[in-house]
Design a protein around this motif. Structure first.
Motif, PDB file in Angstrom:
ATOM      1  N   LYS A 218       4.069   7.171   1.230  1.00 29.93           N
ATOM      2  CA  LYS A 218       3.571   8.926   1.527  1.00 29.93           C
ATOM      3  C   LYS A 218       3.828   9.118   2.851  1.00 29.93           C
ATOM      4  O   LYS A 218       4.394  10.398   3.115  1.00 29.93           O
ATOM      5  N   GLU A 219       3.463   8.455   3.746  1.00 31.65           N
ATOM      6  CA  GLU A 219       3.446   8.712   5.409  1.00 31.65           C
ATOM      7  C   GLU A 219       4.863   8.980   5.755  1.00 31.65           C
ATOM      8  O   GLU A 219       5.361   9.718   6.378  1.00 31.65           O
TER       9      GLU A 219
ATOM     10  N   ASP B 231      -4.109   9.655  -8.648  1.00 34.32           N
ATOM     11  CA  ASP B 231      -4.674  10.086  -7.520  1.00 34.32           C
ATOM     12  C   ASP B 231      -4.614  11.624  -7.133  1.00 34.32           C
ATOM     13  O   ASP B 231      -3.469  12.034  -6.972  1.00 34.32           O
TER      14      ASP B 231
ATOM     15  N   SER C 255       0.370   4.200   0.363  1.00 36.07           N
ATOM     16  CA  SER C 255       0.188   5.142   1.346  1.00 36.07           C
ATOM     17  C   SER C 255       0.938   5.433   2.540  1.00 36.07           C
ATOM     18  O   SER C 255       1.311   6.431   2.992  1.00 36.07           O
TER      19      SER C 255
ATOM     20  N   TYR D 102      -2.588  12.691  -4.000  1.00 36.64           N
ATOM     21  CA  TYR D 102      -1.004  12.575  -4.264  1.00 36.64           C
ATOM     22  C   TYR D 102      -0.533  14.060  -4.687  1.00 36.64           C
ATOM     23  O   TYR D 102       0.468  14.431  -4.419  1.00 36.64           O
TER      24      TYR D 102
ATOM     25  N   ASP E 196       0.759  -0.949   0.139  1.00 41.57           N
ATOM     26  CA  ASP E 196       0.300   0.102  -0.083  1.00 41.57           C
ATOM     27  C   ASP E 196       0.961   1.062   0.082  1.00 41.57           C
ATOM     28  O   ASP E 196       1.455   1.559   1.149  1.00 41.57           O
TER      29      ASP E 196
END
Length: 155
Positions: free
Chosen positions: A86-87, A116, A83, A119, A81
């Motif tokens: 990104k974290e 996205d 995300s 994003y 994932d």
């Protein structure tokens, strides 16, 4: 009564919280009792993910950012994932104030997240913080273009 417990857990599963370690552990044990090893393994995986999410929160609360990054990396390896990547970038940007590294991570995610809108909005914020207003605007434009392509009523 294992049978009643199993029925209850099956009913509750769709509403189970992702970070409820105890739920996933108990559900795994019930499935092991019924020799449903595929479902047991699924529950154990969910338990591991839940524990890592709780660990990340605890590390962030303690401001132990390097450990939080390690936990996010584990989560990414388990789930694929993006995300979580990104974290990690957000930790570099906000906690370490290393905007260049954060942008580099975001750019590495572009092939997977190019459709996205979120994003692009987040990347635009990094460029704004880095005083690169031209790239900021380009990112905002991409995000808006993506949002305008989405059918009405969907987000």
């Amino acid at each position: 009564n294992f049978k009643q417990a199993m029925e209850l857990y099956k009913e509750i599963e769709p509403q189970a919280k992702e970070n409820d370690v105890e739920f996933w552990n108990n559900y795994a044990e019930l499935n092991a009792e019924y020799e449903n090893f595929e479902k047991r393994d699924y529950c154990l995986r969910k338990k591991h993910i839940a524990q890592l999410k709780n660990d990340v929160k605890a590390e962030l609360d303690k401001k132990n950012h390097k450990q939080a990054i390690k936990k996010y990396e584990e989560l990414f390896k388990l789930t694929n994932d993006y995300s979580y990547q990104k974290e990690i970038a957000n930790i570099y940007a906000v906690c370490f104030e290393d905007i260049k590294k954060a942008i580099k991570i975001y750019k590495s995610l572009e092939p997977q997240l190019k459709n996205d809108a979120n994003y692009w909005f987040q990347l635009s914020s990094l460029y704004e913080y880095n005083n690169n207003y031209y790239r900021e605007v380009l990112c905002i434009k991409k995000a808006i273009d993506i949002e305008l392509k989405e059918p009405e009523g969907e987000v």
